[in-house]
Scaffold this active site. Structure first.
Site, mmCIF file in Angstrom:
data_model
loop_
_atom_site.group_PDB
_atom_site.id
_atom_site.type_symbol
_atom_site.label_atom_id
_atom_site.label_comp_id
_atom_site.label_asym_id
_atom_site.label_seq_id
_atom_site.Cartn_x
_atom_site.Cartn_y
_atom_site.Cartn_z
ATOM 1 N N LYS A 254 -48.502 15.813 23.942
ATOM 2 C CA LYS A 254 -48.319 15.436 22.435
ATOM 3 C C LYS A 254 -49.589 16.207 21.703
ATOM 4 O O LYS A 254 -49.124 16.879 20.596
ATOM 5 C CB LYS A 254 -48.876 14.026 22.178
ATOM 6 C CG LYS A 254 -48.456 13.439 20.833
ATOM 7 C CD LYS A 254 -49.817 12.494 20.559
ATOM 8 C CE LYS A 254 -51.083 12.863 20.465
ATOM 9 N NZ LYS A 254 -52.251 11.716 20.150
ATOM 10 N N CYS B 142 -42.848 -0.033 9.594
ATOM 11 C CA CYS B 142 -42.408 -0.102 10.956
ATOM 12 C C CYS B 142 -43.700 -0.436 11.872
ATOM 13 O O CYS B 142 -43.776 0.371 12.995
ATOM 14 C CB CYS B 142 -41.341 0.994 11.788
ATOM 15 S SG CYS B 142 -40.606 0.294 13.013
ATOM 16 N N CYS C 126 -39.520 -5.469 7.859
ATOM 17 C CA CYS C 126 -38.218 -5.289 7.783
ATOM 18 C C CYS C 126 -37.550 -5.250 6.271
ATOM 19 O O CYS C 126 -36.690 -4.892 6.041
ATOM 20 C CB CYS C 126 -37.564 -5.976 8.951
ATOM 21 S SG CYS C 126 -37.927 -5.789 10.740
ATOM 22 N N CYS D 135 -37.806 -2.181 4.416
ATOM 23 C CA CYS D 135 -37.186 -1.155 4.961
ATOM 24 C C CYS D 135 -35.840 -0.812 4.412
ATOM 25 O O CYS D 135 -35.050 -1.572 4.450
ATOM 26 C CB CYS D 135 -37.177 -1.149 6.617
ATOM 27 S SG CYS D 135 -36.491 0.153 7.285
ATOM 28 N N CYS E 26 -30.447 -0.811 11.157
ATOM 29 C CA CYS E 26 -31.351 -0.704 12.323
ATOM 30 C C CYS E 26 -31.218 -1.865 13.337
ATOM 31 O O CYS E 26 -31.007 -2.885 12.899
ATOM 32 C CB CYS E 26 -32.938 -1.307 11.809
ATOM 33 S SG CYS E 26 -34.215 -1.293 13.254
#
Length: 321
Positions: free
Chosen positions: A226, A296, A303, A306, A312
């Site tokens: 990463k 998130c 939610c 969103c 989703c």
């Protein structure tokens, strides 16, 4: 007895004999015919002939044999031809509604108000420092960021910059002083060792600069895939892969952007790079990290706020609009 009488007796006797011979010969003839017919029957029941007849009867009485053979032919179509996440040739996998989902995330992130926008690794280095020093500071900020919030990492880098954050100075200062400068980043004691070891290697092998490829970056103590991919993008302006941290790992699984659940960030990176267009790789980390920090979130995702709440696959169905 007269000659006439004797002659009659002989004549009758001869006739009786002839009558007894007639039937015997008839029986023999019938017997021979019987055995002849028996032989014929044996020939009729010969092992080689009836099997052919039996086999031919089965073939004639089984008109579906051809269909059965056809059904045994291996199928070439996808196992789930109606699955929208599979391409027609069953070779490429794409998540359902991924383009719409990505578009909505971009809209939610357009104001750049997440911590990563102001205090991410691309904001930790001294922009006025020479190239090698700026790249070195970028690498150090990534090493400190593991299991640490952006705010904490950014503050630690500011304290290091106060003592002129260069490979030479990091090698010179004591472990105690270095620990005080980076505390309270996660695993700070271990990271003290990583920073010193890496700085020494960079001085000896790279003249104080950092490697310009993934392999050599990952060979440095405390540097993982990463960090290496993000470092290549920020320090060298080269996209070599997707930097997947805990935010990207979590959100990718929530959105079903992986064919099956992944257990590690590295597994998620491999799964994402298998289908996501390469021109998008460079924005994935920054985009999803900020999205994970604001919307998130790991616990109690928002939610209701969103834009992807209706598409989703992991959205809470009990949210209030």
């Amino acid at each position: 007895m007269s000659k006439r009488v004797k002659l009659d007796v002989l004549t009758r006797s001869s006739r009786q004999k002839n009558c007894s011979v007639g039937p015997a010969s008839t029986v023999d003839t019938e017997a021979s015919r019987f055995f002849k017919n028996e032989n014929d029957v044996k020939i009729e029941t010969d092992d080689s002939h009836p099997k052919k007849k039996k086999s031919s009867r089965k073939q004639k009485s089984s008109p579906d044999n051809g269909k059965a053979a056809t059904n045994c032919t291996p199928k070439t179509e996808p196992t789930h031809p109606d699955d929208e996440s599979l391409s027609k040739d069953n070779k490429s996998w794409f998540p359902k509604n991924w383009e719409e989902t990505l578009k909505n995330i971009r809209i939610m992130r357009q104001h750049r108000t997440a911590p990563v926008d102001d205090m991410g690794c691309d904001k930790c280095a001294d922009d006025e420092a020479p190239g090698p020093i700026s790249r070195y500071q970028t690498l150090l900020s990534l090493m400190l960021s593991s299991q640490t919030k952006d705010q904490v990492t950014h503050a630690a880098m500011q304290r290091l910059r106060e003592i002129k954050c260069t490979p030479e100075n990091i090698v010179k200062i004591s472990e105690e002083e270095l620990g005080k400068r980076i505390y309270p980043v996660g695993f700070w004691k271990r990271k003290v060792q990583y920073l010193k070891s890496t700085s020494k290697i960079l001085l000896e092998k790279y003249n104080g600069d950092i490697p310009n490829n993934i392999k050599e970056l990952c060979d440095l103590p405390g540097v993982g895939p990463k960090m290496a991919h993000i470092c290549m993008q920020v320090a060298w302006n080269e996209t070599t892969g997707i930097g997947v941290d805990t935010h990207v790992h979590r959100i990718s699984n929530r959105l079903k952007w992986v064919p099956k659940p992944t257990k590690t960030p590295e597994g998620t990176r491999i799964a994402l790079e298998a289908w996501l267009p390469k021109e998008i790789w460079s924005e994935v980390n920054h985009l999803l990290v900020g999205f994970g920090q604001e919307i998130c979130q790991p616990q109690r995702p928002k939610c209701a706020e969103c834009l992807n709440r209706t598409i989703c696959p992991s959205a809470d169905k009990n949210y209030q609009f």
